[in-house]
Scaffold this motif. Structure first.
Motif, mmCIF file in Angstrom:
data_model
loop_
_atom_site.group_PDB
_atom_site.id
_atom_site.type_symbol
_atom_site.label_atom_id
_atom_site.label_comp_id
_atom_site.label_asym_id
_atom_site.label_seq_id
_atom_site.Cartn_x
_atom_site.Cartn_y
_atom_site.Cartn_z
ATOM 1 N N ASP A 51 0.839 -1.188 0.000
ATOM 2 C CA ASP A 51 0.000 0.000 0.000
ATOM 3 C C ASP A 51 0.880 1.245 0.000
ATOM 4 N N TYR A 52 0.248 2.420 0.143
ATOM 5 C CA TYR A 52 1.003 3.671 0.047
ATOM 6 C C TYR A 52 2.077 3.768 1.121
ATOM 7 N N LEU A 53 1.712 3.438 2.359
ATOM 8 C CA LEU A 53 2.687 3.501 3.449
ATOM 9 C C LEU A 53 3.806 2.470 3.243
ATOM 10 N N GLY A 54 3.425 1.282 2.757
ATOM 11 C CA GLY A 54 4.422 0.237 2.535
ATOM 12 C C GLY A 54 5.426 0.618 1.451
ATOM 13 N N MET A 55 4.949 1.248 0.370
ATOM 14 C CA MET A 55 5.868 1.651 -0.696
ATOM 15 C C MET A 55 6.829 2.731 -0.206
ATOM 16 N N ASN A 56 6.316 3.673 0.574
ATOM 17 C CA ASN A 56 7.197 4.714 1.118
ATOM 18 C C ASN A 56 8.221 4.128 2.085
ATOM 19 N N ASP A 57 7.794 3.132 2.873
ATOM 20 C CA ASP A 57 8.718 2.501 3.811
ATOM 21 C C ASP A 57 9.858 1.806 3.065
ATOM 22 N N ARG A 58 9.531 1.023 2.025
ATOM 23 C CA ARG A 58 10.584 0.329 1.266
ATOM 24 C C ARG A 58 11.476 1.327 0.545
ATOM 25 N N LEU A 59 10.887 2.396 0.032
ATOM 26 C CA LEU A 59 11.685 3.401 -0.673
ATOM 27 C C LEU A 59 12.660 4.085 0.280
ATOM 28 N N ASN A 60 12.213 4.371 1.497
ATOM 29 C CA ASN A 60 13.105 4.991 2.489
ATOM 30 C C ASN A 60 14.248 4.049 2.872
ATOM 31 N N ARG A 61 13.936 2.774 3.062
ATOM 32 C CA ARG A 61 14.976 1.803 3.416
ATOM 33 C C ARG A 61 16.001 1.667 2.292
ATOM 34 N N PHE A 62 15.499 1.656 1.052
ATOM 35 C CA PHE A 62 16.406 1.562 -0.092
ATOM 36 C C PHE A 62 17.284 2.812 -0.189
ATOM 37 N N THR A 63 16.697 3.993 0.021
ATOM 38 C CA THR A 63 17.455 5.246 -0.061
ATOM 39 C C THR A 63 18.635 5.234 0.902
ATOM 40 N N GLU A 64 18.401 4.769 2.126
ATOM 41 C CA GLU A 64 19.476 4.711 3.121
ATOM 42 C C GLU A 64 20.534 3.680 2.735
ATOM 43 N N ALA A 65 20.078 2.520 2.226
ATOM 44 C CA ALA A 65 21.024 1.451 1.893
ATOM 45 C C ALA A 65 21.853 1.780 0.654
ATOM 46 N N SER A 66 21.286 2.561 -0.276
ATOM 47 C CA SER A 66 21.971 2.798 -1.549
ATOM 48 C C SER A 66 22.819 4.059 -1.553
ATOM 49 N N TYR A 67 22.849 4.794 -0.454
ATOM 50 C CA TYR A 67 23.519 6.096 -0.482
ATOM 51 C C TYR A 67 24.993 5.972 -0.866
ATOM 52 N N ASP A 68 25.674 4.920 -0.372
ATOM 53 C CA ASP A 68 27.090 4.730 -0.689
ATOM 54 C C ASP A 68 27.309 3.605 -1.699
ATOM 55 N N ALA A 69 26.249 3.212 -2.417
ATOM 56 C CA ALA A 69 26.356 2.082 -3.338
ATOM 57 C C ALA A 69 27.087 2.479 -4.617
ATOM 58 N N GLU A 70 27.796 1.502 -5.183
ATOM 59 C CA GLU A 70 28.406 1.705 -6.495
ATOM 60 C C GLU A 70 27.383 1.476 -7.607
ATOM 61 N N LEU A 71 26.422 0.592 -7.344
ATOM 62 C CA LEU A 71 25.379 0.299 -8.327
ATOM 63 C C LEU A 71 24.077 0.040 -7.590
ATOM 64 N N ALA A 72 23.017 0.756 -7.980
ATOM 65 C CA ALA A 72 21.701 0.601 -7.349
ATOM 66 C C ALA A 72 20.665 0.374 -8.441
ATOM 67 N N VAL A 73 19.821 -0.635 -8.250
ATOM 68 C CA VAL A 73 18.802 -1.001 -9.238
ATOM 69 C C VAL A 73 17.432 -0.933 -8.585
ATOM 70 N N ILE A 74 16.464 -0.312 -9.294
ATOM 71 C CA ILE A 74 15.068 -0.307 -8.855
ATOM 72 C C ILE A 74 14.246 -1.029 -9.913
ATOM 73 N N TYR A 75 13.475 -2.013 -9.484
ATOM 74 C CA TYR A 75 12.574 -2.732 -10.386
ATOM 75 C C TYR A 75 11.157 -2.606 -9.838
ATOM 76 N N TYR A 76 10.209 -2.202 -10.708
ATOM 77 C CA TYR A 76 8.804 -2.094 -10.288
ATOM 78 C C TYR A 76 7.917 -2.747 -11.331
ATOM 79 N N ALA A 77 7.009 -3.604 -10.866
ATOM 80 C CA ALA A 77 5.987 -4.198 -11.721
ATOM 81 C C ALA A 77 4.628 -3.899 -11.099
ATOM 82 N N GLY A 78 3.695 -3.446 -11.902
ATOM 83 C CA GLY A 78 2.380 -3.087 -11.389
ATOM 84 C C GLY A 78 1.761 -1.994 -12.226
ATOM 85 N N HIS A 79 0.731 -1.351 -11.674
ATOM 86 C CA HIS A 79 0.060 -0.279 -12.393
ATOM 87 C C HIS A 79 0.867 1.013 -12.307
#
Length: 513
Positions: A51-79
């Motif tokens: 849901d909306y809160l769940g997507m924001n939660d995962r996006l925030n976790r990814f943002t923190e984890a990818s800040y120092d990443a050499e390569l970051a990939v986002i994949y989305y399937a849905g509407h």
């Protein structure tokens, strides 16, 4: 960029929508991509049916984890949907009934881009979100028509050069802008199935992998779905191992000669095939596709080459003189009667590309559609969703397949149908521009004298108004009053101040000044 260092991925698959039809494949597509990326060494932040809160939660976790990443990939399937050229991803609980809901109940693509690592990291966004979406039609009815438009599929994401560093960004789409993708008949969509097959292939960089994906999906869907990507990468990026030798390490080390025989020919062969295919698809001619198939009859793009070859052979060549010379339109019309089957051929992106429409020809075509009654706004030389809809309506009203893409024969037919109307349309536009320019010049050069209302004119005719006094008379100073008056008595004639009365008898009185 080799398959080492800090590599992070965000994978989301939304299918169980509350206010839209359920999608069968996004959940399994997301699990397949998450597994593929984990095997390639990625730390994966995963979410299914969020849901909306769940997507924001995962996006925030990814943002923190990818800040120092050499390569970051986002994949989305849905509407997903586009409004005014901006793209929105839709959580499973979103109900979109008002324009404000786009800001409060969806995730904008810009938010995904902001979550990618800063320079010099590399960001990759993969969107399988171009499905036919009823929520887009619902929100379209509530948008102000004067400034907002909703269109099918997703819009191309524009990335300013100031927003990327030396690493760069790549954005991949399941199908062309404004088009819809398909779930397929299996457990996974055709796009994600091909992605999982090629994305992490050893020794294959991401752009070559996506080229293979485009070829496979286009062939499997008979040209209805054509994946694409836009990229601004500063270096080669590999999702899987950077070299083929690391793909499957044997239990014992082979001799150098056997290793070279097993890897180098395949690598060189693929590079040659890629170059030949790129040239064939760019030239888009029968001779080039046949040359590719002669060298690579079982190549990665063989199915797509045969599909394009068949369409080119069915499509008659467009001769510029036939299009531009009005005297030859009659000949084209006569020959079209003998080839009615070609008129009924369904237009595709390939058949329209064979016409060779540059910007000026697109403006001409838009003006012709306007002249014969199709509302598409301004003739700006861009074939967006509104122009495509107008082409589709013209095709439907003429008994043709409403694909929104033209064939060369349809192009000639449309020009024939609109030739007289467009002359009148352009003459009217020229006249309007001339009147507007003349009116503006008159307005700026002389004051406007407004006529008196008719009622006022009749009133003055019955009862004329007195002439206005001249300014000279009205402003003349009053005549001076005399200071003395003349008196006559028995003692003679004399003067007294004007403010005094004359004495009845006696001499003249003595007045003091």
């Amino acid at each position: 960029m080799a398959a080492d260092g800090n590599r992070v991925a965000l994978v989301i698959g939304n299918g169980k929508y509350v206010h839209a039809p359920t999608l069968t494949n996004p959940a399994s597509d997301a699990r397949l991509m998450a597994e593929t990326l984990r095997k390639a060494g990625f730390k994966v932040v995963e979410g299914i049916d969020l849901d909306y809160l769940g997507m924001n939660d995962r996006l925030n976790r990814f943002t923190e984890a990818s800040y120092d990443a050499e390569l970051a990939v986002i994949y989305y399937a849905g509407h997903g949907m586009q409004v005014n050229g901006k793209n929105y991803l839709i959580p499973v609980d979103s109900e979109l009934k008002a324009p404000a809901h786009l800001r409060t109940r969806t995730i904008q693509i810009d938010e995904l881009l902001a979550a990618l690592p800063p320079d010099p990291g590399v960001g990759v966004v993969i969107l399988d979100a171009c499905r036919d979406n009823p929520l887009a039609r619902t929100i379209a009815t509530s948008l102000p028509k004067s400034r907002s438009t909703a269109a099918p599929g997703l819009a191309p994401v524009e990335i300013a050069s100031t927003d990327i560093g030396t690493g760069g960004v790549l954005i991949a789409y399941a199908t062309d802008p404004g088009a819809v993708s398909y779930d397929g008949t299996g457990a996974n969509s055709p796009y994600t199935t091909s992605l999982a097959k090629h994305l992490a292939e050893p020794g294959v960089n991401i752009q070559s992998a996506l080229t293979r994906v485009r070829g496979e999906v286009t062939a499997e869907t008979n040209g209805r779905q054509r994946p694409w990507y836009n990229a601004s990468l500063g270096r080669e990026v590999f999702i899987g191992p950077a070299t083929a030798e690391t793909a499957a390490a044997p239990a014992h080390a082979p001799t150098s000669s056997s290793a070279n025989q097993s890897t180098e020919p395949d690598s060189r062969g693929w590079e040659v095939e890629q170059r030949v295919w790129d040239e064939s698809s760019k030239r888009n001619t029968v001779a080039h596709y046949e040359a590719y198939l002669q060298q690579f009859p079982s190549g990665s793009f063989a199915a797509l080459a045969r599909l394009n070859l068949n369409q080119l052979k069915k499509t008659p060549p467009v001769v510029a003189e036939v299009v531009n010379d009005a005297s030859r339109f009659g000949t084209a019309a006569e020959s079209s009667a003998a080839t009615a089957d070609r008129d009924n051929e369904a237009g595709t992106e390939l058949t329209e590309s064979a016409i060779g429409l540059d910007r000026q020809k697109k403006v001409d075509l838009q003006e012709r559609l306007l002249a014969i009654g199709y509302d598409l706004g301004d003739a700006d030389g861009t074939f967006g969703a509104v122009t495509r809809r107008a082409i589709g309506l013209w095709q439907k009203e003429n008994g043709l397949s409403s694909t929104t893409f033209l064939t060369p024969n349809q192009y000639v037919r449309l020009k024939l149908d609109s030739d007289l109307a467009v002359k009148g349309y352009r003459a009217q536009r020229a006249s309007e521009k001339q009147k507007s320019a003349t009116s503006l010049k008159t307005h700026n050069s002389a004051p406007v004298v407004r006529a008196k209302p008719e009622r006022e004119q009749r009133r003055q005719a019955v009862k004329p108004q007195p002439a206005a006094k001249s300014k000279a008379v009205s402003q003349a100073p009053a005549a001076r009053q005399p200071k003395f008056r003349t008196c006559r008595t028995t003692h003679g004639v004399f003067q007294v101040p004007a403010s005094k009365k004359c004495p009845l008898t006696g001499p003249a009185p003595q007045w003091q000044n």
